[in-house]
Motif scaffolding. Sequence first.
Motif, short mmCIF file in Angstrom:
data_model
loop_
_atom_site.label_atom_id
_atom_site.label_comp_id
_atom_site.label_asym_id
_atom_site.label_seq_id
_atom_site.Cartn_x
_atom_site.Cartn_y
_atom_site.Cartn_z
N PHE A 50 0.83 -1.10 0.08
CA PHE A 50 0.01 0.12 0.04
C PHE A 50 0.90 1.17 0.15
CE2 PHE A 50 -2.22 -3.39 2.34
CZ PHE A 50 -3.33 -3.48 1.46
N GLU A 51 1.65 1.51 -0.89
CA GLU A 51 2.71 2.39 -1.46
C GLU A 51 2.30 3.74 -1.02
OE1 GLU A 51 4.25 2.17 -5.20
OE2 GLU A 51 4.99 0.05 -4.85
N GLU A 52 0.90 4.33 -1.22
CA GLU A 52 0.58 5.51 -1.02
C GLU A 52 0.02 5.80 0.65
OE1 GLU A 52 -2.72 6.47 -3.56
OE2 GLU A 52 -1.25 6.14 -5.31
N GLY A 53 -0.07 4.69 1.41
CA GLY A 53 -0.19 4.71 2.88
C GLY A 53 -1.41 4.61 3.21
N PRO A 54 -1.82 3.81 3.94
CA PRO A 54 -3.35 3.44 4.55
C PRO A 54 -3.60 4.32 5.60
CG PRO A 54 -1.69 1.85 5.85
CD PRO A 54 -0.78 2.56 4.58
N ASP A 55 -5.03 4.49 5.67
CA ASP A 55 -5.57 5.36 6.74
C ASP A 55 -6.07 4.69 8.00
OD1 ASP A 55 -5.37 7.76 5.04
OD2 ASP A 55 -6.93 7.17 4.12
N PRO A 56 -5.75 5.16 9.12
CA PRO A 56 -6.39 4.18 10.19
C PRO A 56 -7.53 3.89 10.50
CG PRO A 56 -5.70 6.58 10.97
CD PRO A 56 -5.28 6.39 9.54
N ARG A 57 -7.93 3.13 11.08
CA ARG A 57 -9.50 2.68 11.64
C ARG A 57 -9.46 2.73 13.07
NH1 ARG A 57 -12.34 -3.43 11.76
NH2 ARG A 57 -14.36 -2.77 12.13
N THR A 58 -10.84 3.57 13.34
CA THR A 58 -11.02 3.45 14.75
C THR A 58 -12.25 2.47 15.28
OG1 THR A 58 -10.47 5.94 14.52
CG2 THR A 58 -11.62 5.23 16.71
N SER A 59 -11.91 1.83 16.35
CA SER A 59 -12.77 0.82 16.47
C SER A 59 -12.51 0.59 18.17
CB SER A 59 -12.84 -0.66 15.66
OG SER A 59 -13.84 -1.34 16.08
N PHE A 60 -12.87 -0.51 18.67
CA PHE A 60 -12.82 -0.84 20.24
C PHE A 60 -12.05 -2.41 20.46
CE2 PHE A 60 -16.60 -2.96 18.91
CZ PHE A 60 -16.64 -4.27 19.71
N HIS A 61 -11.89 -2.35 21.62
CA HIS A 61 -11.33 -3.86 22.06
C HIS A 61 -11.83 -3.94 23.64
CE1 HIS A 61 -8.40 -0.95 23.84
NE2 HIS A 61 -8.32 -1.84 24.92
N ILE A 62 -12.03 -5.17 24.06
CA ILE A 62 -12.43 -5.59 25.62
C ILE A 62 -12.08 -6.74 25.50
CG2 ILE A 62 -14.74 -6.64 24.67
CD1 ILE A 62 -16.08 -5.21 26.87
N GLY A 63 -11.88 -6.99 26.93
CA GLY A 63 -11.31 -8.23 27.38
C GLY A 63 -10.98 -8.35 28.88
N PHE A 64 -10.16 -9.53 29.48
CA PHE A 64 -10.01 -9.67 30.52
C PHE A 64 -8.41 -9.94 30.81
CE2 PHE A 64 -14.11 -11.75 29.58
CZ PHE A 64 -15.07 -11.29 30.62
N LEU A 65 -7.98 -9.80 31.87
CA LEU A 65 -6.56 -9.67 32.35
C LEU A 65 -6.43 -10.71 33.90
CD1 LEU A 65 -5.68 -7.41 34.53
CD2 LEU A 65 -6.53 -6.04 32.70
#
Length: 202
Positions: A50-65
Amino acid sequence: MKVTKKFALAVFLFTFVNIVSAQEATNTESSSGLGIKGGLNFSTVSKGKFEEGPDPRTSFHIGFLGEIPLVSKILSLQPEVVYSRQGFEKTVQPFLGSSYKVTYQFDYVNVPILAKLHLGKIISLEAGPQFGFKVSEKIESGNNSSLENEVNDFDTAIAGGVSLNFNGGAFLFGRFTQSLNEVIKDSDSKNMVFQVGIGFKM
């Protein structure tokens, strides 16, 4: 999801729960215990094809630790199981016609296993490997064209970040992960994810 992926993920989950449970049973006065976390993902990939550069995607994460003390209250092990929505966007400008956007959506169950260094009571640093299992993928094109890419089922990454820990078990965190293998086969592009969020540990 292939049978081998299901088996590997089940082993990670089983090991995670049993290690934390055993530690809690033998050391109730320590800071070890289960917790929950969640927040935002700002994900993209390294350029690669992707030579011209990708744009970021905004989303979420959730989990346990879980947090397992190793050296007094200074060093601990923090395994996690996190559902993470990742990917990136790319604007395509054809030679003729209007530009359009392509959205690449990759969802993972990630299993970071981090060493956590406590710098006093509030600040802690964490770093270690992360193993990701792709659970879904979707590619949407703004010009309604059909796109096919062979996305790898397994993702290995290095993660590092910082946490601010407060009385009562609440914490804020920021983390960056960089994949070691390409996300789309023959693309030479690797996942890059910055996460911010909040959590609570018992």
